[in-house]
Design a protein around this motif. Structure first.
Motif, PDB file in Angstrom:
ATOM      1  N   ALA A 166       0.793  -1.225   0.000  1.00 47.11           N
ATOM      2  CA  ALA A 166       0.000   0.000   0.000  1.00 47.11           C
ATOM      3  C   ALA A 166       0.832   1.284   0.000  1.00 47.11           C
ATOM      4  CB  ALA A 166      -0.969  -0.015   1.183  1.00 47.11           C
ATOM      5  N   LEU A 167       1.808   1.353  -0.903  1.00 47.27           N
ATOM      6  CA  LEU A 167       2.559   2.608  -1.020  1.00 47.27           C
ATOM      7  C   LEU A 167       1.614   3.695  -1.514  1.00 47.27           C
ATOM      8  CD1 LEU A 167       5.893   1.507  -2.736  1.00 47.27           C
ATOM      9  CD2 LEU A 167       5.478   1.917  -0.320  1.00 47.27           C
ATOM     10  N   ASN A 168       1.592   4.823  -0.813  1.00 50.60           N
ATOM     11  CA  ASN A 168       0.746   5.928  -1.241  1.00 50.60           C
ATOM     12  C   ASN A 168       1.475   6.751  -2.303  1.00 50.60           C
ATOM     13  OD1 ASN A 168       2.480   7.775   0.073  1.00 50.60           O
ATOM     14  ND2 ASN A 168       1.382   7.525   1.986  1.00 50.60           N
ATOM     15  N   GLY A 169       0.859   7.814  -2.772  1.00 54.25           N
ATOM     16  CA  GLY A 169       1.400   8.598  -3.886  1.00 54.25           C
ATOM     17  C   GLY A 169       2.817   9.080  -3.695  1.00 54.25           C
ATOM     18  N   ARG A 170       3.100   9.743  -2.562  1.00 52.88           N
ATOM     19  CA  ARG A 170       4.447  10.284  -2.344  1.00 52.88           C
ATOM     20  C   ARG A 170       5.473   9.164  -2.216  1.00 52.88           C
ATOM     21  NH1 ARG A 170       4.227  14.900   2.182  1.00 52.88           N
ATOM     22  NH2 ARG A 170       6.276  15.388   1.374  1.00 52.88           N
ATOM     23  N   CYS A 171       5.141   8.134  -1.472  1.00 56.33           N
ATOM     24  CA  CYS A 171       6.084   7.013  -1.309  1.00 56.33           C
ATOM     25  C   CYS A 171       6.260   6.264  -2.623  1.00 56.33           C
ATOM     26  CB  CYS A 171       5.605   6.070  -0.219  1.00 56.33           C
ATOM     27  SG  CYS A 171       5.780   6.729   1.447  1.00 56.33           S
ATOM     28  N   LYS A 172       5.168   6.074  -3.346  1.00 56.09           N
ATOM     29  CA  LYS A 172       5.254   5.372  -4.625  1.00 56.09           C
ATOM     30  C   LYS A 172       6.188   6.125  -5.577  1.00 56.09           C
ATOM     31  CE  LYS A 172       1.596   3.315  -6.156  1.00 56.09           C
ATOM     32  NZ  LYS A 172       0.302   2.977  -6.754  1.00 56.09           N
ATOM     33  N   HIS A 173       6.081   7.441  -5.598  1.00 56.38           N
ATOM     34  CA  HIS A 173       6.951   8.270  -6.449  1.00 56.38           C
ATOM     35  C   HIS A 173       8.415   8.125  -6.007  1.00 56.38           C
ATOM     36  CE1 HIS A 173       8.277  11.545  -8.975  1.00 56.38           C
ATOM     37  NE2 HIS A 173       8.827  12.126  -7.920  1.00 56.38           N
ATOM     38  N   LEU A 174       8.674   8.173  -4.705  1.00 56.31           N
ATOM     39  CA  LEU A 174      10.033   8.031  -4.186  1.00 56.31           C
ATOM     40  C   LEU A 174      10.628   6.681  -4.575  1.00 56.31           C
ATOM     41  CD1 LEU A 174      12.393   9.041  -2.422  1.00 56.31           C
ATOM     42  CD2 LEU A 174      11.209   8.031  -0.460  1.00 56.31           C
ATOM     43  N   PHE A 175       9.841   5.616  -4.438  1.00 53.87           N
ATOM     44  CA  PHE A 175      10.330   4.289  -4.802  1.00 53.87           C
ATOM     45  C   PHE A 175      10.610   4.205  -6.299  1.00 53.87           C
ATOM     46  CE2 PHE A 175       9.324   3.311  -0.573  1.00 53.87           C
ATOM     47  CZ  PHE A 175       9.812   2.056  -0.260  1.00 53.87           C
ATOM     48  N   ALA A 176       9.801   4.878  -7.112  1.00 53.97           N
ATOM     49  CA  ALA A 176      10.003   4.858  -8.561  1.00 53.97           C
ATOM     50  C   ALA A 176      11.283   5.599  -8.949  1.00 53.97           C
ATOM     51  CB  ALA A 176       8.802   5.462  -9.272  1.00 53.97           C
ATOM     52  N   ILE A 177      11.509   6.794  -8.394  1.00 55.98           N
ATOM     53  CA  ILE A 177      12.688   7.572  -8.806  1.00 55.98           C
ATOM     54  C   ILE A 177      13.993   7.003  -8.272  1.00 55.98           C
ATOM     55  CG2 ILE A 177      11.386   9.708  -9.160  1.00 55.98           C
ATOM     56  CD1 ILE A 177      12.584  10.754  -6.527  1.00 55.98           C
ATOM     57  N   THR A 178      13.917   6.188  -7.214  1.00 52.83           N
ATOM     58  CA  THR A 178      15.118   5.541  -6.681  1.00 52.83           C
ATOM     59  C   THR A 178      15.290   4.119  -7.219  1.00 52.83           C
ATOM     60  OG1 THR A 178      13.901   4.762  -4.738  1.00 52.83           O
ATOM     61  CG2 THR A 178      15.084   6.873  -4.539  1.00 52.83           C
ATOM     62  N   ALA A 179      14.348   3.664  -8.043  1.00 50.43           N
ATOM     63  CA  ALA A 179      14.322   2.309  -8.610  1.00 50.43           C
ATOM     64  C   ALA A 179      14.129   1.230  -7.549  1.00 50.43           C
ATOM     65  CB  ALA A 179      15.562   2.025  -9.456  1.00 50.43           C
ATOM     66  N   LEU A 180      13.769   1.629  -6.344  1.00 51.75           N
ATOM     67  CA  LEU A 180      13.518   0.622  -5.305  1.00 51.75           C
ATOM     68  C   LEU A 180      12.209  -0.127  -5.534  1.00 51.75           C
ATOM     69  CD1 LEU A 180      14.861   2.462  -2.144  1.00 51.75           C
ATOM     70  CD2 LEU A 180      15.832   0.458  -3.278  1.00 51.75           C
ATOM     71  N   ASP A 181      11.363   0.399  -6.423  1.00 57.50           N
ATOM     72  CA  ASP A 181      10.146  -0.332  -6.768  1.00 57.50           C
ATOM     73  C   ASP A 181      10.469  -1.615  -7.538  1.00 57.50           C
ATOM     74  OD1 ASP A 181      10.975   1.074  -9.032  1.00 57.50           O
ATOM     75  OD2 ASP A 181       8.933   1.600  -9.652  1.00 57.50           O
ATOM     76  N   ARG A 182      11.697  -1.705  -8.057  1.00 57.64           N
ATOM     77  CA  ARG A 182      12.135  -2.934  -8.725  1.00 57.64           C
ATOM     78  C   ARG A 182      12.923  -3.844  -7.775  1.00 57.64           C
ATOM     79  NH1 ARG A 182      13.013   0.979 -12.928  1.00 57.64           N
ATOM     80  NH2 ARG A 182      15.248   0.958 -12.616  1.00 57.64           N
ATOM     81  N   PHE A 183      13.374  -3.301  -6.659  1.00 45.50           N
ATOM     82  CA  PHE A 183      14.127  -4.071  -5.663  1.00 45.50           C
ATOM     83  C   PHE A 183      13.179  -4.787  -4.700  1.00 45.50           C
ATOM     84  CE2 PHE A 183      16.147  -4.198  -1.421  1.00 45.50           C
ATOM     85  CZ  PHE A 183      17.247  -4.996  -1.697  1.00 45.50           C
ATOM     86  N   PHE A 184      12.142  -4.085  -4.249  1.00 44.52           N
ATOM     87  CA  PHE A 184      11.197  -4.638  -3.278  1.00 44.52           C
ATOM     88  C   PHE A 184      10.015  -5.304  -3.963  1.00 44.52           C
ATOM     89  CE2 PHE A 184      13.122  -1.219  -0.697  1.00 44.52           C
ATOM     90  CZ  PHE A 184      13.484  -1.958   0.419  1.00 44.52           C
TER      91      PHE A 184
END
Length: 128
Positions: free
Chosen positions: A86-104
């Motif tokens: 349940a990443l919200n908008g701000r966290c989802k954006h942070l994970f996307a720009i750091t590429a951590l959305d592909r790590f986790f």
């Protein structure tokens, strides 16, 4: 008036999973407490199955991200799995720009993450 919201940490067990629900600002001021409390809770299940529910996190900075990476490494080193949910908008954006959305491994809801870990537990061992 400041917009900072102190982080609250809720820990519990649901089936074989340790569930962590974070509410507020996951930042430098709260990162060490999250790391310490969750690390202690990982001893409750072996191998550790961890769900971190981020739905109510208003801010996550580099300190918060560092703790999540640390916990992920600790869980996988013990043969377990960790899912974020349940990443919200701000966290989802942070994970996307750091590429951590592909790590986790990230699921849309905590309930889906819990169900997946409860059913599947650990992935089959690599035989390659």
């Amino acid at each position: 008036m400041t917009s900072e919201q102190a982080l609250s940490i809720s820990l519990g067990l649901q089936g074989p999973c340790v569930i962590v629900r974070l509410t507020g600002d996951f930042d430098y001021g709260s990162a060490a407490e999250v790391r310490d409390r969750v690390t202690q809770a990982l001893d409750l299940t072996q191998p550790p199955l961890l769900v971190i529910d981020m739905q109510a996190v208003s801010v996550c900075d580099s300190s918060g991200l560092s703790v999540l990476v640390y916990l992920h490494k600790a869980v996988t080193a013990s043969g377990g799995r960790m899912l974020l949910s349940a990443l919200n908008g701000r966290c989802k954006h942070l994970f996307a720009i750091t590429a951590l959305d592909r790590f986790f491994d990230i699921r849309p809801t905590a309930e889906l993450a819990i169900a997946e870990l409860s059913e599947n537990g650990n992935p089959p061992p690599f035989t390659g």
